[in-house]
Design an enzyme around this catalytic site. Sequence first.
Site, PDB file in Angstrom:
ATOM      1  N   HIS A  70      32.941  48.427  42.914  1.00 34.25           N
ATOM      2  CA  HIS A  70      31.734  47.653  43.239  1.00 34.25           C
ATOM      3  C   HIS A  70      31.129  48.225  44.503  1.00 34.25           C
ATOM      4  CE1 HIS A  70      29.059  44.283  43.836  1.00 34.25           C
ATOM      5  NE2 HIS A  70      29.339  43.933  42.588  1.00 34.25           N
ATOM      6  N   ASP A 125      33.330  41.968  35.790  1.00 37.55           N
ATOM      7  CA  ASP A 125      33.339  42.295  34.362  1.00 37.55           C
ATOM      8  C   ASP A 125      34.736  42.534  33.804  1.00 37.55           C
ATOM      9  OD1 ASP A 125      30.592  42.126  33.989  1.00 37.55           O
ATOM     10  OD2 ASP A 125      30.253  44.163  34.707  1.00 37.55           O
TER      11      ASP A 125
END
Length: 394
Positions: free
Chosen positions: A274, A328
């Site tokens: 991320h 996710d």
Amino acid sequence: MVVEQQKTEKTLNPTAIGLRPGLEGVPVSQSSICDIDGIKGELTYRGYPIAELAAQSSFLETTYLLIWGELPSTQQLRDFEREVQMHRRVSFRVRDMMKCFPATGHPMDALQSSAASLGLFYSRRAIDDPQYIYDAVVRLIAKIPTMVAAFQLIRKGQDPIQPRDDLAYSANFLYMLTEREPDPLSARIFDRCLILHAEHSLNASTFSARVTASTLTDPYAVIASAVGTLAGPLHGGANEDVIKMLEEIGTPENASSYLNEAISNKRKIMGFGHREYKVKDPRASILQSLAEELFARFGKDNMYEVALALEEAAESHLGKKGIFPNVDFYSGLVYRKLGIPKDLFTPVFAISRVTGWLAHWREQLGANRIFRPSQVYTGEKPRQWKPAEERSST
Ligand code: ACO
């Protein structure tokens, strides 16, 4: 015949010319909607910790908070819920349009097209009118789930079913999708998933929403552009790819060799990494516990063991680079247990994130200046056009 153009562009050193590829670390707007501490792994919506909202709030209450800045009173929430409930139906024209979509098309493409089509019905661009803004928020929050569920039934050759007024937001979506009233635990867990995905500051799709909003176009175009951006595998599309990857790995024993092979071939592990977080995404931890709650009630999913083995193997390889599971990684395991097909994982993400996009749309309009960044030109110097017969083929 495709003729490959000879590459004449120079590539300049991005740092030397002041470029920040991917705009990493470049602030482009002020916002009071959400805050991320990527080192501590903390996320707040309007100052409220995400774990508290996911445990105590509802998706529509969180939506109200994100868009209007404060938690609603009992009456405000009741009114908002009623308005959303009244606008869940979509025009037969939208449903008929969706019947013309190829059944093999991706549901994110279907959603992008149908979200954009709403602009044909509500084209007035009165974006300085608070009532217009309120109506657009209600319509989009209400109709996006109906459109996602409708495409699912249409592509199976069935007619979409109408929303049920006696069901709350999340239960109604699961009902429209599966044609069965969900049990209360499934509906509540789905609602918590929507809270977790509702907003995440200036990620790619929200940036896309803000850029589109900055032109003062209508909110349906804003949402359609954001849906298109969310679809990519580096962003929201990763949740679908995570499950495909876990299925490819197959068993926990294969996780380590899969990881080593992917890393040595410079392939990304989907659901990891991320731009903001250098620790495990706090939403991933909550989603993991939601998956466990579902497994405890409805039975395990073998892919969960694979996911755990992959996370463990990745810790030593990727952890030292600050690469950990993101939102996710575990969401698909929750959705699978709720009976949601793989290629609807990203549309389900969109159902929730429409809230964040709308909050940023509203905020952008409050202090708008059109986005128009600059570039560093690296192409040819001015030159003269020649007739085709005088050009050399490259
Ligand atoms: N697996 C393996 N290596 C990775 C991963 C990963 N998932 N993510 C980043 N890295 C490595 C890169 O290879 C790169 O290594 P290098 O410096 O040795 O070349 C380094 O980490 C930096 O990676 P970038 O791609 O430049 O990081 P960036 O901040 O631009 O991208 C992103 C973040 C897109 C999320 C990236 O981590 C990724 O592609 N992850 C996989 C896709 C994914 O899960 N996306 C969903 C993100 S959450 C969301 O959008 C809702």
